[in-house]
Design an enzyme around this catalytic site. Structure first.
Site, PDB file in Angstrom:
ATOM      1  N   LEU A  65      -0.445 -27.964  -1.423  1.00  0.00           N
ATOM      2  CA  LEU A  65       0.928 -27.541  -1.152  1.00  0.00           C
ATOM      3  C   LEU A  65       1.067 -27.010   0.266  1.00  0.00           C
ATOM      4  O   LEU A  65       2.064 -27.251   0.934  1.00  0.00           O
ATOM      5  CB  LEU A  65       1.346 -26.437  -2.127  1.00  0.00           C
ATOM      6  CG  LEU A  65       1.439 -26.820  -3.580  1.00  0.00           C
ATOM      7  CD1 LEU A  65       1.731 -25.592  -4.428  1.00  0.00           C
ATOM      8  CD2 LEU A  65       2.536 -27.851  -3.765  1.00  0.00           C
ATOM      9  N   SER A  66       0.088 -26.250   0.712  1.00  0.00           N
ATOM     10  CA  SER A  66       0.128 -25.645   2.044  1.00  0.00           C
ATOM     11  C   SER A  66      -1.303 -25.349   2.468  1.00  0.00           C
ATOM     12  O   SER A  66      -2.253 -25.783   1.820  1.00  0.00           O
ATOM     13  CB  SER A  66       0.962 -24.357   2.010  1.00  0.00           C
ATOM     14  OG  SER A  66       0.310 -23.386   1.213  1.00  0.00           O
ATOM     15  N   ASN A  68      -3.227 -22.741   2.218  1.00  0.00           N
ATOM     16  CA  ASN A  68      -4.105 -22.078   1.255  1.00  0.00           C
ATOM     17  C   ASN A  68      -3.552 -22.099  -0.170  1.00  0.00           C
ATOM     18  O   ASN A  68      -3.886 -21.241  -0.964  1.00  0.00           O
ATOM     19  CB  ASN A  68      -4.375 -20.644   1.691  1.00  0.00           C
ATOM     20  CG  ASN A  68      -3.106 -19.825   1.826  1.00  0.00           C
ATOM     21  OD1 ASN A  68      -2.007 -20.346   1.649  1.00  0.00           O
ATOM     22  ND2 ASN A  68      -3.247 -18.569   2.161  1.00  0.00           N
ATOM     23  N   GLU A  69      -2.739 -23.087  -0.473  1.00  0.00           N
ATOM     24  CA  GLU A  69      -2.183 -23.210  -1.810  1.00  0.00           C
ATOM     25  C   GLU A  69      -2.264 -24.661  -2.282  1.00  0.00           C
ATOM     26  O   GLU A  69      -2.110 -25.576  -1.484  1.00  0.00           O
ATOM     27  CB  GLU A  69      -0.711 -22.769  -1.836  1.00  0.00           C
ATOM     28  CG  GLU A  69      -0.522 -21.313  -1.486  1.00  0.00           C
ATOM     29  CD  GLU A  69       0.958 -20.942  -1.441  1.00  0.00           C
ATOM     30  OE1 GLU A  69       1.265 -19.837  -1.899  1.00  0.00           O
ATOM     31  OE2 GLU A  69       1.773 -21.750  -0.957  1.00  0.00           O
ATOM     32  N   ALA A  70      -2.505 -24.813  -3.564  1.00  0.00           N
ATOM     33  CA  ALA A  70      -2.546 -26.153  -4.150  1.00  0.00           C
ATOM     34  C   ALA A  70      -2.378 -26.030  -5.649  1.00  0.00           C
ATOM     35  O   ALA A  70      -2.632 -24.978  -6.238  1.00  0.00           O
ATOM     36  CB  ALA A  70      -3.868 -26.837  -3.832  1.00  0.00           C
TER      37      ALA A  70
END
Length: 78
Positions: A65-66, A68-70
């Site tokens: 997603l970004s 440090n996000e998934a």
């Protein structure tokens, strides 16, 4: 404690820790603006590959997603 060290990519802050935030530095702030807020700031490069390694330790089904996000599909791990 050293200087605030947010992560920078493509001329903007992409992740700012608490120390950087105390100077008004937030995600999506242009790097120049962050330098005005805190001249002592030291930018660090993102470690995209490290995040991916950590995600893949849990499942091969990863949708980033970004920085440090998934989304991780861990249903088989339950």
């Amino acid at each position: 404690m050293g200087p605030p060290s947010p992560t920078q990519h493509d001329g903007a802050v992409v992740a700012a820790g608490y120390e950087a935030r105390s100077f008004g530095v937030r995600s999506a702030v242009p790097s120049r603006t962050a330098l005005r807020y805190c001249p002592r700031i030291r930018f660090v490069p993102p470690r995209f590959e490290r995040y991916r390694e950590v995600f893949l330790e849990h499942t091969p089904l990863v949708e980033p997603l970004s920085l440090n996000e998934a989304y991780l599909n861990v249903i088989k791990n339950l």
